[in-house]
Write a protein that holds these residues in place. Sequence first.
Motif, PDB file in Angstrom:
ATOM      1  N   LYS A 510      -5.009  -3.334  12.352  1.00  0.00           N
ATOM      2  CA  LYS A 510      -6.064  -3.264  11.504  1.00  0.00           C
ATOM      3  C   LYS A 510      -5.646  -3.408   9.858  1.00  0.00           C
ATOM      4  O   LYS A 510      -6.094  -4.070   9.278  1.00  0.00           O
ATOM      5  N   LEU A 511      -4.624  -2.492   9.658  1.00  0.00           N
ATOM      6  CA  LEU A 511      -4.114  -2.595   8.280  1.00  0.00           C
ATOM      7  C   LEU A 511      -3.514  -3.847   7.819  1.00  0.00           C
ATOM      8  O   LEU A 511      -3.703  -4.201   6.639  1.00  0.00           O
ATOM      9  N   GLN A 514      -6.380  -6.185   7.038  1.00  0.00           N
ATOM     10  CA  GLN A 514      -6.972  -5.940   5.945  1.00  0.00           C
ATOM     11  C   GLN A 514      -6.001  -6.205   4.543  1.00  0.00           C
ATOM     12  O   GLN A 514      -6.750  -6.831   3.752  1.00  0.00           O
ATOM     13  N   ASP A 539     -10.465  -0.593   0.954  1.00  0.00           N
ATOM     14  CA  ASP A 539     -11.442   0.515   1.787  1.00  0.00           C
ATOM     15  C   ASP A 539     -10.727   1.892   2.513  1.00  0.00           C
ATOM     16  O   ASP A 539      -9.766   1.490   3.195  1.00  0.00           O
ATOM     17  N   ARG A 540     -11.149   2.829   2.705  1.00  0.00           N
ATOM     18  CA  ARG A 540     -10.607   3.932   3.357  1.00  0.00           C
ATOM     19  C   ARG A 540      -9.323   4.290   3.152  1.00  0.00           C
ATOM     20  O   ARG A 540      -8.565   4.585   4.185  1.00  0.00           O
ATOM     21  N   GLN A 541      -8.659   3.798   1.826  1.00  0.00           N
ATOM     22  CA  GLN A 541      -7.307   4.342   1.776  1.00  0.00           C
ATOM     23  C   GLN A 541      -7.522   5.519   0.751  1.00  0.00           C
ATOM     24  O   GLN A 541      -7.718   5.413  -0.394  1.00  0.00           O
ATOM     25  N   ALA A 542      -6.812   6.537   1.343  1.00  0.00           N
ATOM     26  CA  ALA A 542      -6.767   7.706   0.393  1.00  0.00           C
ATOM     27  C   ALA A 542      -5.309   7.921  -0.099  1.00  0.00           C
ATOM     28  O   ALA A 542      -4.308   7.240   0.396  1.00  0.00           O
ATOM     29  N   SER A 545      -2.498   8.825   2.525  1.00  0.00           N
ATOM     30  CA  SER A 545      -1.982   7.542   3.340  1.00  0.00           C
ATOM     31  C   SER A 545      -1.403   6.462   2.541  1.00  0.00           C
ATOM     32  O   SER A 545      -0.410   5.760   3.192  1.00  0.00           O
TER      33      SER A 545
END
Length: 726
Positions: A510-511, A514, A539-542, A545
């Motif tokens: 997935k990553l 992305q 998106d959705r990367q904190a 992480s």
Amino acid sequence: MVLVGYLTVRRKNYKRYLSKDSRPYAFELTLVKRRAKLRTMAGREDSPSKIIDKETAFQRIFALRKAIEYHNSRYYQKDAPEISDAEYDRLMKELQDLESRYPDDELALSPTRRVGAAPLSKFASFTHLEPMLSLANAFDAEGIRDFDSRVRRLAKIERVEYVTEPKLDGLAVNLIYENGRFRRGATRGDGAVGEDVSQNLKTIVSLPLKMNNGASLPVPELIEVRGEVYMEKEPFEKLNRRRAEEGEAPFANPRNAAAGSLRQLDPKITARRPLNIFFYGVGAAGNAAFADHWEILEALAAWGFTVNPLVRKVPDIDACIAYFEEIGSIRSGLAYDIDGVVLKVNSLEIQNILGSVSRSPRWALACKFPAEQAVTVIRDIIVQVGRSGTLTPVAVMEPVNVGGAVVSRATLHNEDEILKKDIRIGDTVLIQRAGDVIPEVISVLAGKRTGGEKEFRMPRACPECGSEVVRQANEAAHRCVNLSCPAQLKEHIRHFSSRGAMDIEGLGEKLSAQLFDAKLIADPADLYFLTKEQLLGLDRQAEKSAENLLNAIGRSRAPALDKFIFALGIRHVGERTARLLAEHFGNLDALRSADCEELTAISEIGPEIAQSILEFFAEAKNRTVLEKFQRAGLSPRALPPPVQAGLRGKSFVFTGSLESMGRNEARTVVESLGGIVHSSVTGKTSYVVAGSDPGLKLEKARKQNITVISEEEFLTMAGRPIHRLA
Ligand SMILES: [Zn+2]
């Protein structure tokens, strides 16, 4: 996903296991069967609060540990518990209390410590003292007889005695016991290097933390014990039901569940999984001496290792075939999945004569059962684009249970295969699955056709990028001609970061997709130029992480040469070929400048592989990527030259403690390579290996001008370079 009827319901009673699994830890008991025996085993009845002096506390701790391990073994290995779970819990609680007040040297091996280690961020790698070989296969009586003829011919004997055992569909592990105490354990990995999963192995209650003394054979100083970690069918089904309720993806089969559980970074999760283990052999056996394999199994059992009760010693090959058939007939009734039986030549002397060839022993054979089949309907045929641009048609089917696993996809290989079998969308088909492999369509049940079925044609344009699809004259595969096809590039990046290759933790399918879609990377080398700011823009990367990913990428900057060659994704160059190339050439430049003649001079490398390697390095695009790797500071580590008795005549003295192994293990390593270990430094000492906190020996060595080397240098010398984590 349909889970009802997931597995055939077995008639055995697993209530015990099932109720246990819903509780927090694997060692909680449920069967009620009281007996007073416990009290005698655990000694006095004093309550903990009454114990005042240290000595009494230690006596009590000792008795409690012994009692708890005894009850573990009654429960998990003998299937005959003697106390209720409440009583068991009380013992555990008391032991925990006492240990917290009176910690001792044995704490790490206490039954209370089977669970409780902190989660890891990554597994360390683990070099097996003796490699874990893989077995040659046979699929029928004829193959088994061929094997026996070869054994008899090579060993020059008339009749061979064998040991036969069921072949569990689990996960092979290697455990090291030093002076009878469990020290470390690892997965098989590639046979030479596995992953250190010691903390997780400790949670398997049927795994002894200490070997039993008092068996006829003394406990060796150091021994490698081999076993198979598995999950029984019913607890597996229960686990999957629970996962479905909790919205998690179910495991495909017990084998995957066992593997996934053992490779958990958090041992507390592993402890909740109903794992079990059978032991079947030894590796480096230290000073233990055995005459035959049967004796090894007897010794293992006496030392407290569970050996499969279906293991038999048989007089000849006819008995082996009878065994193969018998086990095949009771297979579905067993509590666990098996995929065949294993035959081993019993005599260790004959095993030695036979030896191994290309990492398979010539004295053992895996006899596989026929693959399992099922009938289902093809809903659709889709096309997947692989790393090399190959278009692979895949059947999307009604989910169906085949041999214990629910499957919904089957590979159709290529267009020819579809035409040959006349497979159409809507067809009812017979599918087959063997082991872990993706299922195949065997045949179409043409009688079930309604006329509404649709024929399949390979698309003219790549479903991912729209480029032209071609088929080379002598190839079955259709390929997308676009070298920049996003599907190919994504697949390429996924392969690069995968576990057998660069092993970049956290960079999954997935990553990578992305990152690719966001145009942050176009090839694997771009990974090394990623910045935190870029990642945070996704998106959705904190923050956390993103940092983890960058760290993981950073750690992969000094890969082993063979992993790097494999990661490049050269056609026809799998893990094994990559290793051969790395061993032969030693560095990438030498491989790059090799010609066809030099490549094909390596055994196992034929003209097709050689051609593919030459084409890869000739391709301008690949050269650009390789230069980019260089700019990124990527430097593959050469493999040490293969050592065979490479330390012959050399003498070693160890001082201080080693990080990667104990003294006994180090001694075995030296001795296995023909060297000797002495306890004190003399003028004849070749090397002094200095670990941390070295003693006076170091000074003495320096005075006498003896070469002092580090642990790392020692490991490299012994052909076991450390794979250090950042
Ligand atoms: Zn394409």
